[in-house]
Scaffold this active site. Structure first.
Site, PDB file in Angstrom:
ATOM      1  CB  CYS A  52      45.609  41.246  78.756  1.00 11.74           C
ATOM      2  SG  CYS A  52      43.948  40.647  78.447  1.00 11.74           S
ATOM      3  N   GLY A 117      35.260  32.486  79.041  1.00 13.00           N
ATOM      4  CA  GLY A 117      35.792  31.197  79.481  1.00 13.00           C
ATOM      5  C   GLY A 117      37.298  31.128  79.625  1.00 13.00           C
ATOM      6  CD  GLN A 118      41.934  33.892  76.668  1.00 10.71           C
ATOM      7  OE1 GLN A 118      41.203  34.797  76.306  1.00 10.71           O
ATOM      8  NE2 GLN A 118      43.179  33.810  76.278  1.00 10.71           N
ATOM      9  CD  GLN A 122      43.684  34.332  81.078  1.00 12.62           C
ATOM     10  OE1 GLN A 122      42.709  34.805  81.668  1.00 12.62           O
ATOM     11  NE2 GLN A 122      44.252  34.956  80.066  1.00 12.62           N
ATOM     12  N   GLY A 191      51.266  38.094  65.747  1.00 15.23           N
ATOM     13  CA  GLY A 191      51.271  37.130  66.853  1.00 15.23           C
ATOM     14  C   GLY A 191      50.600  35.841  66.433  1.00 15.23           C
ATOM     15  N   GLY A 193      49.780  33.253  69.015  1.00 15.14           N
ATOM     16  CA  GLY A 193      49.438  32.533  70.248  1.00 15.14           C
ATOM     17  C   GLY A 193      47.943  32.264  70.362  1.00 15.14           C
ATOM     18  CE  LYS A 194      46.458  28.443  75.769  1.00  8.49           C
ATOM     19  NZ  LYS A 194      46.229  28.298  77.218  1.00  8.49           N
ATOM     20  CG  MET A 195      45.276  36.397  73.610  1.00  5.16           C
ATOM     21  SD  MET A 195      43.703  36.637  74.456  1.00  5.16           S
ATOM     22  CE  MET A 195      43.730  38.389  74.719  1.00  5.16           C
TER      23      MET A 195
END
Length: 433
Positions: A52, A117-118, A122, A191, A193-195
């Site tokens: 993003c 850390g994400q 990625q 949503g 997902g991960k976020m």
């Protein structure tokens, strides 16, 4: 060296969310994009990092200037933006700067949130896709591998990640700062997902006790809430069709989906928003899920990823000193990669020298065995084979080590030329420095 590593792209530092979303490459399009890039005349390898906050193309170019022109033209065609418009948002880094950049990205030093850390996960995923779609060869494979190892080292050997926040936690922090009692607010998350999982995690830490998850797949929303089964929270899971119904009774809406279309616009809100007490919308998706026109409604406060920078800035200062320690460590990692890359220059000469030694060894051994007779040869051939091979290896060991160890390009070139002349080797094609 004529072969070069380059990174060409844009990030939250160089481009607004409006430009970034046009250049976002969703995972479904990565295979085609890598195939297009590697088919370009001067591109030998390619990897794509699309998040993003950034789109970065890592490429190995056989000719630097032509290769950069080809990659920029690809970006222009992919985004359907004129190159003269796009160029102002792009950055181009070459050789050591490109190497250092990926290491800084993997360590979280180039992130909107310093030390988050994400991004390391990625980078790993980008490496995996580039391998899967046969975009990377020896150079980029080694670069990504070294960058991931460097990112891991920074997180274990410094405290850069301590208390570091992701975009998700910055979004929750923003809501906490703007609303007096976030814990009492009715929250909807679009949503699953991960976020979104990170949003839930940070909302729980702030005391939120009423959270609705809206998702096209209710099963996925339920799976998300099950991860927080131990929390004393009223979770509700609703299908996408019920989104506006949920928004109408919410104080805060977070949106985080992979959709490439706007999911919430002014026309969606107008039927009920005039009687609403006040709605905060925080859109952390790129491309955006919420249309900019909703901010024209007086009852709505709209924020996107670019608005999170102020929240993030407050968390930055405490990590700056740790970032300086991390930079020193990354410089060492980048120097090790550069040293390995430079050593590739010596491979053709070393291979020729080894081939010549091996040819001489085999010829002389054959002569010796024929003189000794068949009975002796059959019985002792392996012993003589091992003896002669070990002698060759030991003779070659020191020249090879010394050649690879030469840091100065000109000194190494002269050493290779001397070897070629002394041993009458056919000179290989060298890359220019």
């Amino acid at each position: 060296m004529s072969t070069n590593i380059a990174v060409i792209g844009l990030s939250h530092k160089t481009a607004t969310v409006e430009v970034r979303e046009k250049l976002s490459i969703p995972e479904a399009k990565v295979e085609g994009a890598i195939a297009q890039l590697t088919s370009l005349p001067h591109v030998e390898e390619a990897g794509i990092l699309s998040t993003c906050n950034r789109l970065e193309l890592y490429v190995v170019l056989s000719e630097t200037e032509s290769g950069i022109r080809e990659v920029m033209q690809f970006l222009s065609e992919f985004s359907q933006m004129p190159l003269q418009f796009l160029r102002r948002y792009l950055f181009i880094l070459l050789r050591h700067d490109a190497v250092m950049h990926l290491m800084r990205v993997a360590a979280g030093l180039d992130s909107l949130v310093l030390g988050e850390g994400q991004i390391l996960a990625q980078v790993k995923h980008a490496h995996k896709l580039a391998q899967q779609y046969r975009g990377i060869g020896r150079l980029l494979n080694r670069l990504f591998t070294d960058a991931m190892a460097a990112g891991k080292r920074v997180r274990t050997e410094t405290e850069i990640g301590t208390g570091a926040v992701s975009i998700s936690s910055a979004a929750v922090e923003l809501a906490h700062l703007k609303l007096q009692h976030l814990a009492a607010q009715r929250v909807t998350i679009l949503g699953a997902g991960k976020m979104s999982r990170l949003l839930v995690q940070h909302l729980l830490a702030k005391g939120s006790r009423k959270i609705t998850i809206v998702n096209r797949s209710v099963e996925r929303a339920l799976a998300l809430t099950e991860q927080f089964a131990a929390a004393e929270v009223a979770f509700f899971c609703r299908p996408y069709e019920a989104l506006m119904e949920c928004v109408a009774v919410s104080d805060v809406l977070f949106t985080s989906t992979a959709s490439t279309e706007l999911l919430v616009t002014r026309s969606h809100l107008e039927p009920f928003i005039h009687s609403h007490t006040g709605l905060m919308m925080i859109d952390i998706s790129v491309p955006r899920n919420v249309g900019a026109d909703v901010s024209e409604l007086p009852q709505v406060q709209l924020y996107n990823v670019d608005d999170l920078q102020a929240v993030v800035a407050e968390n930055q200062e405490s990590r700056r000193q740790m970032a300086q320690q991390a930079e020193i460590l990354l410089e060492q990692c980048a120097a090790e990669f550069d040293s390995w890359w430079r050593s590739l220059d010596t491979i053709p000469t070393i291979s020729l020298l080894r081939q010549k030694m091996e040819t001489i060894r085999e010829q002389e051994m054959e002569k010796a065995l024929s003189r000794l007779g068949n009975e002796f040869a059959d019985k002792h051939q392996q012993v003589i084979e091992n003896l002669t091979r070990n002698i060759v290896n030991k003779i070659l060991h020191d020249p090879m080590v010394q050649l690879r160890a030469q840091q100065d390009i000109e000194t190494r070139r002269r050493a290779m030329q001397a070897l070629q002349m002394l041993f009458d080797l056919d000179p290989p094609q060298f890359r220019e420095g």
